[in-house]
Design a protein around this motif. Structure first.
Motif, mmCIF file in Angstrom:
data_model
loop_
_atom_site.group_PDB
_atom_site.id
_atom_site.type_symbol
_atom_site.label_atom_id
_atom_site.label_comp_id
_atom_site.label_asym_id
_atom_site.label_seq_id
_atom_site.Cartn_x
_atom_site.Cartn_y
_atom_site.Cartn_z
ATOM 1 N N PHE A 173 54.035 -7.685 9.820
ATOM 2 C CA PHE A 173 54.162 -6.233 9.919
ATOM 3 C C PHE A 173 52.944 -5.678 10.644
ATOM 4 O O PHE A 173 51.815 -6.004 10.287
ATOM 5 C CB PHE A 173 54.209 -5.596 8.527
ATOM 6 N N THR A 174 53.173 -4.818 11.641
ATOM 7 C CA THR A 174 52.095 -4.069 12.276
ATOM 8 C C THR A 174 52.364 -2.597 12.013
ATOM 9 O O THR A 174 53.387 -2.057 12.447
ATOM 10 C CB THR A 174 52.022 -4.351 13.787
ATOM 11 N N LEU A 175 51.460 -1.980 11.272
ATOM 12 C CA LEU A 175 51.619 -0.578 10.903
ATOM 13 C C LEU A 175 51.232 0.306 12.084
ATOM 14 O O LEU A 175 50.129 0.204 12.611
ATOM 15 C CB LEU A 175 50.748 -0.269 9.681
ATOM 16 N N LEU A 176 52.167 1.133 12.519
ATOM 17 C CA LEU A 176 51.953 2.032 13.655
ATOM 18 C C LEU A 176 51.500 3.413 13.207
ATOM 19 O O LEU A 176 50.707 4.069 13.886
ATOM 20 C CB LEU A 176 53.229 2.156 14.487
ATOM 21 N N GLU A 177 52.044 3.885 12.084
ATOM 22 C CA GLU A 177 51.731 5.222 11.557
ATOM 23 C C GLU A 177 51.720 5.159 10.043
ATOM 24 O O GLU A 177 52.524 4.452 9.439
ATOM 25 C CB GLU A 177 52.800 6.239 11.993
ATOM 26 N N GLY A 178 50.809 5.909 9.434
ATOM 27 C CA GLY A 178 50.800 6.043 7.987
ATOM 28 C C GLY A 178 50.019 4.962 7.273
ATOM 29 O O GLY A 178 49.148 4.302 7.847
ATOM 30 N N GLN A 179 50.393 4.771 6.006
ATOM 31 C CA GLN A 179 49.706 3.821 5.135
ATOM 32 C C GLN A 179 50.719 3.238 4.161
ATOM 33 O O GLN A 179 51.584 3.960 3.652
ATOM 34 C CB GLN A 179 48.591 4.530 4.370
ATOM 35 N N LEU A 180 50.618 1.954 3.888
ATOM 36 C CA LEU A 180 51.491 1.275 2.929
ATOM 37 C C LEU A 180 50.648 0.417 1.999
ATOM 38 O O LEU A 180 49.556 -0.022 2.368
ATOM 39 C CB LEU A 180 52.504 0.373 3.643
ATOM 40 N N ARG A 181 51.191 0.168 0.825
ATOM 41 C CA ARG A 181 50.561 -0.777 -0.094
ATOM 42 C C ARG A 181 51.452 -2.020 -0.143
ATOM 43 O O ARG A 181 52.626 -1.943 -0.515
ATOM 44 C CB ARG A 181 50.416 -0.171 -1.483
ATOM 45 N N PHE A 182 50.874 -3.153 0.240
ATOM 46 C CA PHE A 182 51.566 -4.433 0.158
ATOM 47 C C PHE A 182 51.132 -5.132 -1.115
ATOM 48 O O PHE A 182 49.942 -5.148 -1.446
ATOM 49 C CB PHE A 182 51.220 -5.322 1.361
ATOM 50 N N THR A 183 52.086 -5.692 -1.831
ATOM 51 C CA THR A 183 51.788 -6.518 -2.989
ATOM 52 C C THR A 183 52.185 -7.940 -2.615
ATOM 53 O O THR A 183 53.343 -8.212 -2.311
ATOM 54 C CB THR A 183 52.541 -6.039 -4.241
ATOM 55 N N PHE A 184 51.205 -8.819 -2.591
ATOM 56 C CA PHE A 184 51.361 -10.204 -2.153
ATOM 57 C C PHE A 184 50.886 -11.110 -3.289
ATOM 58 O O PHE A 184 49.710 -11.050 -3.674
ATOM 59 C CB PHE A 184 50.528 -10.423 -0.884
ATOM 60 N N ARG A 185 51.814 -11.886 -3.854
ATOM 61 C CA ARG A 185 51.503 -12.764 -4.988
ATOM 62 C C ARG A 185 50.778 -11.993 -6.091
ATOM 63 O O ARG A 185 49.859 -12.496 -6.721
ATOM 64 C CB ARG A 185 50.684 -13.960 -4.536
ATOM 65 N N GLY A 186 51.198 -10.745 -6.300
ATOM 66 C CA GLY A 186 50.645 -9.925 -7.365
ATOM 67 C C GLY A 186 49.400 -9.136 -6.993
ATOM 68 O O GLY A 186 48.967 -8.275 -7.750
ATOM 69 N N GLU A 187 48.809 -9.401 -5.846
ATOM 70 C CA GLU A 187 47.604 -8.693 -5.415
ATOM 71 C C GLU A 187 47.973 -7.548 -4.486
ATOM 72 O O GLU A 187 48.738 -7.724 -3.536
ATOM 73 C CB GLU A 187 46.665 -9.646 -4.678
ATOM 74 N N GLU A 188 47.431 -6.350 -4.746
ATOM 75 C CA GLU A 188 47.720 -5.174 -3.919
ATOM 76 C C GLU A 188 46.695 -5.031 -2.801
ATOM 77 O O GLU A 188 45.496 -5.202 -3.032
ATOM 78 C CB GLU A 188 47.712 -3.913 -4.781
ATOM 79 N N VAL A 189 47.213 -4.705 -1.603
ATOM 80 C CA VAL A 189 46.363 -4.483 -0.434
ATOM 81 C C VAL A 189 46.874 -3.239 0.280
ATOM 82 O O VAL A 189 48.054 -3.164 0.630
ATOM 83 C CB VAL A 189 46.404 -5.691 0.534
ATOM 84 N N ASP A 190 46.012 -2.253 0.482
ATOM 85 C CA ASP A 190 46.381 -1.060 1.244
ATOM 86 C C ASP A 190 46.179 -1.327 2.725
ATOM 87 O O ASP A 190 45.145 -1.867 3.136
ATOM 88 C CB ASP A 190 45.550 0.148 0.802
ATOM 89 N N VAL A 191 47.179 -0.955 3.515
ATOM 90 C CA VAL A 191 47.168 -1.203 4.959
ATOM 91 C C VAL A 191 47.408 0.119 5.659
ATOM 92 O O VAL A 191 48.286 0.885 5.266
ATOM 93 C CB VAL A 191 48.273 -2.236 5.329
ATOM 94 N N LYS A 192 46.627 0.384 6.704
ATOM 95 C CA LYS A 192 46.768 1.644 7.434
ATOM 96 C C LYS A 192 47.132 1.375 8.889
ATOM 97 O O LYS A 192 47.086 0.231 9.359
ATOM 98 C CB LYS A 192 45.491 2.471 7.314
#
Length: 172
Positions: free
Chosen positions: A74-93
């Motif tokens: 995933f390449t985020l073009l606009e905004g912000q998302l929270r990805f949960t990967f193997r239970g760990e949360e990562v905010d991506v902008k």
């Protein structure tokens, strides 16, 4: 003496693919779980190597926890998302890229109050075919997703669950 090339010869049957979303009448637009997706490149266009999907994710949008046996980037073009990967949360902008390895449990959620937009590449292709089976066709990438009744939402979730294994996906 000329040694054989370590790569196969060019396949002249394959064509250059140029996607122009503003003018391309062949693009498919779908609504899935409140998100709006545009299939930019399908496996049919890439010899099954990958698919590319433009995803518009409203506040609160995103898929349920799942995993599948293909890579997803995933390449985020606009905004912000929270990805949960193997239970760990990562905010991506916007401007950042996330790669989800095959078989890893994950999901994403738009936890902001603004829409998000990203490009999703799945390799090999096939995810777009699954989405086309379970999503609702819409007219454009700016068309609002249809408001489904509780019964329609339940039927959509059931269809997604029934087809998941066929498309190498498992809901968690």
């Amino acid at each position: 003496m000329t040694l054989p090339s370590p790569i196969p010869p060019d396949d002249p049957q394959r064509r250059l693919a140029v996607v122009r979303p503003e003018t391309d009448d062949d693009l498919q637009y779908i609504a899935l779980a409140g998100d709006v997706y545009t299939i930019l490149l399908s496996g049919k266009q890439t010899d099954g190597r990958y698919c590319l999907i433009d995803m518009h994710v409203p506040p609160g949008g995103g898929p349920p926890p799942h995993r599948h046996d293909f890579e997803e980037m995933f390449t985020l073009l606009e905004g912000q998302l929270r990805f949960t990967f193997r239970g760990e949360e990562v905010d991506v902008k916007a401007g950042e890229t996330v790669n989800i390895p095959a078989n890893a449990p994950h999901f994403f959620r738009n936890v902001s109050d603004q829409p998000a937009r990203m490009l999703c590449m799945c390799t090999p292709a096939g995810q777009e075919e699954y989405f086309l089976q379970v999503a609702v066709p819409i007219e454009s990438p700016t068309a609002p997703p249809p408001q489904l009744s509780e019964a329609e939402q339940a039927a959509s979730r059931e269809k997604a669950a029934q087809l998941a294994a066929q498309y190498r996906t498992e809901f968690l």
